[in-house]
Motif scaffolding. Structure first.
Motif, short mmCIF file in Angstrom:
data_model
loop_
_atom_site.label_atom_id
_atom_site.label_comp_id
_atom_site.label_asym_id
_atom_site.label_seq_id
_atom_site.Cartn_x
_atom_site.Cartn_y
_atom_site.Cartn_z
N ASN A 706 0.82 -1.21 0.00
CA ASN A 706 0.00 0.00 0.00
C ASN A 706 0.86 1.26 0.00
O ASN A 706 0.58 2.21 -0.73
CB ASN A 706 -0.92 0.00 1.22
N GLN A 707 1.92 1.26 0.80
CA GLN A 707 2.78 2.44 0.87
C GLN A 707 3.46 2.72 -0.46
O GLN A 707 3.50 3.87 -0.93
CB GLN A 707 3.83 2.25 1.97
N SER A 708 3.99 1.69 -1.10
CA SER A 708 4.71 1.89 -2.35
C SER A 708 3.74 2.21 -3.50
O SER A 708 4.07 3.01 -4.38
CB SER A 708 5.54 0.65 -2.70
N PHE A 709 2.54 1.62 -3.47
CA PHE A 709 1.56 1.92 -4.52
C PHE A 709 1.13 3.38 -4.44
O PHE A 709 1.00 4.05 -5.47
CB PHE A 709 0.35 1.01 -4.40
N ARG A 710 0.92 3.88 -3.25
CA ARG A 710 0.55 5.29 -3.09
C ARG A 710 1.66 6.20 -3.62
O ARG A 710 1.39 7.23 -4.25
CB ARG A 710 0.26 5.61 -1.62
N GLN A 711 2.89 5.81 -3.35
CA GLN A 711 4.01 6.59 -3.87
C GLN A 711 4.04 6.53 -5.39
O GLN A 711 4.29 7.55 -6.06
CB GLN A 711 5.32 6.04 -3.29
N TYR A 712 3.76 5.36 -5.96
CA TYR A 712 3.79 5.17 -7.40
C TYR A 712 2.74 6.02 -8.12
O TYR A 712 2.97 6.50 -9.22
CB TYR A 712 3.57 3.69 -7.72
N VAL A 713 1.57 6.20 -7.48
CA VAL A 713 0.49 6.98 -8.10
C VAL A 713 0.44 8.41 -7.58
O VAL A 713 -0.61 9.06 -7.59
CB VAL A 713 -0.88 6.28 -7.93
N CYS A 714 1.58 8.91 -7.11
CA CYS A 714 1.73 10.32 -6.71
C CYS A 714 0.84 10.69 -5.53
O CYS A 714 0.37 11.84 -5.42
CB CYS A 714 1.43 11.24 -7.89
N GLN A 715 0.56 9.74 -4.65
CA GLN A 715 -0.26 9.98 -3.46
C GLN A 715 -1.66 10.49 -3.84
O GLN A 715 -2.30 11.21 -3.07
CB GLN A 715 0.41 10.99 -2.51
N ASN A 716 -2.13 10.11 -5.02
CA ASN A 716 -3.45 10.55 -5.48
C ASN A 716 -4.54 9.81 -4.70
O ASN A 716 -4.65 8.59 -4.76
CB ASN A 716 -3.59 10.27 -6.98
N LYS A 717 -5.35 10.57 -3.98
CA LYS A 717 -6.38 9.97 -3.13
C LYS A 717 -7.47 9.26 -3.93
O LYS A 717 -8.25 8.47 -3.38
CB LYS A 717 -7.02 11.03 -2.23
N HIS A 718 -7.53 9.53 -5.25
CA HIS A 718 -8.55 8.90 -6.09
C HIS A 718 -8.10 7.54 -6.63
O HIS A 718 -8.90 6.84 -7.26
CB HIS A 718 -8.90 9.81 -7.26
N ILE A 719 -6.86 7.18 -6.41
CA ILE A 719 -6.35 5.89 -6.88
C ILE A 719 -5.91 5.08 -5.67
O ILE A 719 -4.87 5.36 -5.06
CB ILE A 719 -5.16 6.04 -7.86
N THR A 720 -6.71 4.12 -5.29
CA THR A 720 -6.45 3.33 -4.09
C THR A 720 -6.48 1.85 -4.42
O THR A 720 -6.89 1.44 -5.51
CB THR A 720 -7.49 3.64 -3.00
#
Length: 893
Positions: A706-720
């Motif tokens: 979860n941490q790395s995926f959020r980093q990968y998608v620029c911490q975009n709250k719409h992509i979870t």
């Protein structure tokens, strides 16, 4: 397939390669420039514009010796020269040049009334300093995409090769690239371009096969152009890569060419018509993936790991080849025309003609005839299509078009099987059984009859079995070879190859072999070598460049020299102390064998070596497997409503970059990170993931995911992302593992998404990270300091269940409240309210009993925090508690 279609497709693919060359300051002959500027560059305000078009021509001319000789051969295909078709898109004169120009415009999402802007360079900025903006940062389904202002974007990709290394693959904050000056920016382009040219010269099959060379070139260009922005002028947001724009242009150009050829309308006025429905967008979906991978039978035996690996790979392979077969039947180049392909789904850009529709319907029947014959209806491939015009593919209309395509594919799910064609009993099923075989029914799938040709095949033979069906034998073959042989050839079914191969060619047309290196050129010249892939990524993160790289293999843990440690030996020998077990381990390491699930479960044992006491060891924990299923939330909404100015190139970029995280980065991470290298990829690609590994390491990995995926998608709250985890004994049937993990994932999705389910408790990621780190670490420290003992852990577990019941009683939904109001509150319902008093009692009575008074008071003060946790988190406290309990459990000798 005739030469013309490849000529037009490759011209479309290379139409903007001049942008790469120009930004890299490729030397250009002055005489060439003077003689050709008028031919390729528009004029505006008494000067030439679109210099990259001239550079495209110069590239083809300058590097003719390392490109296929056909490119500069006068008699290759139609009369129009390849160089003019590729470079003339801003000054088109012939119908074929107009096809590339139209494909380029449609790929960019241009409206019909934006034609004039196409040949204008508006507001040219520092184009060499401009870096690719991650497409993820602009996703906002609530507002139809982020605002068209560069100031609102804060992330960029570095200008590097595609690599699984996070330094290359992950976006960087804009501040990290802010100091880039023109000289450094130009130098980066120059270095990247020179590496590209050096590798281009090494591409295989340049002289033997244009289709094969094109697939290798596609892969090479992806590696070098994935982070080059396609557009850097005007008001455009540079979030589409040069690679994705080029490939989309090639797909559109091929479809346009075939459409106008088959409708006898190869004229400028027809080619530039924006409203005619020229395209047929074909989408395919592999149905029954879970049944395919987790087919019941003897799958818990020795071949389980290889069998699952082979089945998982077979899904990707069958999907790839289904799309390939459709393209070949239509007469399209598969490398270009398959615009999206990941996780068992694919999309093809085809011409909208009656002939093509008939061909698609015929291929769908051919594909499903084979699947029904071999999988009895559990797995099929469904095709859906919609027609589209150039206007439909414009940025203002493509969202509606893509939504319509998704709805058509959804409808197809309700008619996966043509009952008129396939309904009824399976003909000759009982006649296929052979009583002379050691096992009449295949012990691996439990569905297909064993086959006489497979009897005693070394791949399936062991102490208890000599039989299998062809399909399961092939899946074991794939699973074994994938670990040891990174390169794979796909040849026509009638190609003369020797050694191991599929016993049942896919669709009766495609044969697979890992042992054809000595015959490659011969097979290629005869047109028998259809594909040649490298499926590996090296440990240093390098991707092959001389042939096509295919990211469909995942990661599988194998025994290696790194496993020759004292701790590993202790884990493996636990409960099985014998020289035979030691020898089995050493043989497995020597062979590089796949780690079976029994041994993966043993890797969850905690080993502590006490060197102060003559190296005595302590082992604790449970031998169990963790199963993780995860996928991206609301992906359909992201694709259809997420971007402000969408286009076919944007969709291709979004799909590929999403797939890169699951199919490139995660397998590389698992192979590199020591604490994760015993985690097994069952499936990973597109937007989802299925992993099996030691239960405690899977849990740690899930938090990292979860941490790395959020980093990968620029911490975009719409992509979870949401995830489901289940814990199992290594002897549990594989289908049960899949079913339980799937149920856990569904529960996470029902929690509003952006959630994880573990131990049947569902929480948001933010809370999970707190429970799995801060809370768990405190409980472990209390144990280490003797503040609490194992008995107190179990009491806390009981109290967490009571706290959960209290929350449900107080905060229950309206239906529960109505039931309580009607019947009143029963005395037993209030039992859970006692947990506060019970906690205080246990706190005073049992905390730090062996400690001195001052230390004991400190312990009570510290552990009292658990009351706040129970009150706030309720049943979610099982997440840290059960981990500590399982990790502390004493092992039986």
């Amino acid at each position: 397939m005739n030469d013309n279609i490849y000529k037009i497709a490759i011209a479309g693919f290379m139409h903007d390669i001049g942008k790469f060359a120009e930004r890299a300051n490729m030397p250009i002959n002055k005489e060439f420039e003077i003689g050709n500027a008028d031919l390729y560059q528009p004029h505006r305000n008494n000067r030439y514009t679109h210099r990259h078009a001239l550079y495209t021509a110069a590239f083809i001319d300058s590097f003719e010796k390392i490109l296929p000789k056909e490119f500069n051969r006068a008699n290759w295909g139609f009369e129009d020269s390849f160089i003019n078709i590729a470079a003339g898109h801003h000054m088109p004169e012939t119908p074929l040049q107009w096809i590339i120009a139209m494909a380029d415009r449609v790929s960019s999402g241009f409206e019909r009334d934006e034609f004039e802007d196409y040949n204008q360079e508006i507001g040219v900025r520092d184009y060499k300093k401009t870096r690719l903006i991650p497409i993820f940062e602009g996703i906002d389904p609530d507002r139809g995409g982020k605002a068209d202002s560069l100031d609102s974007y804060h992330f960029r990709y570095p200008l590097k090769e595609l690599s699984p290394n996070p330094e290359n693959l992950f976006p960087k904050n804009e501040d990290a690239l802010r100091s880039l000056d023109n000289e450094q920016a130009s130098k980066e382009y120059n270095e990247l371009f020179n590496k590209f040219i050096a590798e281009l010269e090494k591409l295989l099959h340049r002289y033997q096969s244009i289709p094969l060379w094109l697939e290798h070139f596609d892969s090479l260009f992806m590696i070098f152009a994935s982070y080059i922005p396609a557009a850097t002028v005007g008001k455009v947001i540079p979030n589409v890569s040069l690679y994705d724009h080029s490939k989309a242009t090639a797909a559109l150009a091929a479809a346009l060419y075939l459409y106008h050829l088959q409708t006898d309308s190869m004229k400028k006025e027809k080619i530039t018509d924006y409203e005619e429905k020229k395209f047929l967008i074909v989408s395919g979906d592999f149905y029954g993936i879970q049944s395919f991978i987790f087919s019941a039978g003897g799958s818990t035996n020795k071949a389980a790991a290889r069998l699952l690996r082979g089945r998982s790979f077979a899904i990707s392979l069958i999907s790839e080849l289904a799309a390939d077969l459709i393209c070949r039947e239509i007469g399209l180049p598969p490398t270009c025309s398959i615009i999206l392909n990941a996780a068992g789904k694919f999309t093809i850009m085809a011409p909208n003609t009656d002939k093509v529709r008939r061909q698609i319907e015929a291929v769908e029947k051919e594909i499903n005839d084979w699947l029904i014959k071999n999988f009895y209806g559990e797995s099929t491939i469904g095709l859906a299509w919609i027609e589209a015009s150039c206007s439909d593919l414009s940025s203002k209309q493509i969202e509606g078009l893509w939504d319509s395509l998704a709805k058509e594919l959804e409808k197809k799910k309700y008619s996966k099987i043509d009952l008129e064609r396939y309904g009824g009993a399976v003909k000759d099923y009982l006649d296929q059984f052979n009583n002379e075989l050691s096992s009449k029914l295949c012990p691996f799938c439990g569905k297909r009859p064993s086959d006489k040709q497979i009897e005693n095949d070394p791949l399936v033979r062991d102490d208890n079995n000599r039989s299998a069906c062809k399909i399961c034998r092939d899946h074991i073959y794939l699973g074994k070879k994938l670990v040891k042989s990174p390169k794979m050839a796909i040849v026509s079914h009638d190609a003369e190859i020797y050694g191991d191969k599929l016993s049942e060619p896919i669709f009766g047309k495609y044969q697979v072999s890992f042992d054809v290196e000595g015959k490659l050129n011969e097979l290629a010249k005869k047109g028998k070598l259809l594909k040649y892939w490298d499926l590996s990524i090296s440990k240093d993160g390098k991707i092959t460049k001389e042939i096509a790289a295919k990211f469909i293999n995942g990661y599988v843990p194998v025994w290696s020299e790194e496993d020759q440690t004292e701790e590993t030996l202790i884990r493996i020998l636990h409960g099985r102390k014998s020289e035979k077990t030691k020898n089995e381990l050493f043989d497995a390491i020597k062979e590089g064998a796949i780690k079976e699930f029994l041994y993966l479960a043993k890797m969850s044992i905690n080993v502590k070596v006490n060197y102060k006491e003559k190296g005595e060891t302590k082992t604790c924990g449970i031998e169990a497997l963790g199963v993780l299923k995860a996928d991206v939330d609301n992906l359909g909404l992201i694709f259809t409503c997420g971007l402000k100015n969408n286009s076919i190139s944007h969709l291709a970029t979004l799909s590929r970059q999403m797939n890169n995280y699951f199919a490139i980065y995660l397998p590389y991470l698992l192979s590199k990170e020591e604490k994760f290298r015993d985690i097994y990829t069952i499936f990973g690609g597109g937007d989802d993931l299925f992993l099996i590994g030691p239960w405690n390491r899977i849990i740690d990995f899930t938090q990292f995911l979860n941490q790395s995926f959020r980093q990968y998608v620029c911490q975009n709250k719409h992509i979870t992302i949401s995830a489901g985890l289940s814990i199992h004994k290594p002897s549990d049937p594989v289908p049960l593992l899949a079913e339980t993990a799937e149920d856990a994932l569904k529960k996470a999705k029902h929690n509003g998404r952006d959630s994880i389910t573990l131990f049947d408790e569902t929480v948001k990621w933010e809370l999970f990270e707190k429970l799995n780190s801060e809370v768990k670490e405190k409980i472990e420290s209390w144990l280490d300091k003797s503040y609490i003992n194992n008995a107190m852990l179990f009491r806390l577990n009981l109290l967490s269940e009571m706290a959960k019941q209290e929350k449900e009683l107080i905060n229950g939904d309206k239906k529960q409240a109505k039931e309580v109001a009607n019947r009143g509150v029963a005395l037993e319902d209030c039992e859970c309210l006692k947990w506060h008093a019970m906690f205080k009692y246990n706190l005073v009575r049992n905390i730090g009993k062996k400690l001195q008074e001052s230390a004991r008071n400190e312990a009570i003060s510290k552990v009292d925090e658990a009351a706040l946790w129970l009150d706030e988190y309720g049943g979610a406290m099982k997440i840290p508690l059960w981990q500590v309990i399982y990790n502390q459990r004493r092992l039986k000798p």
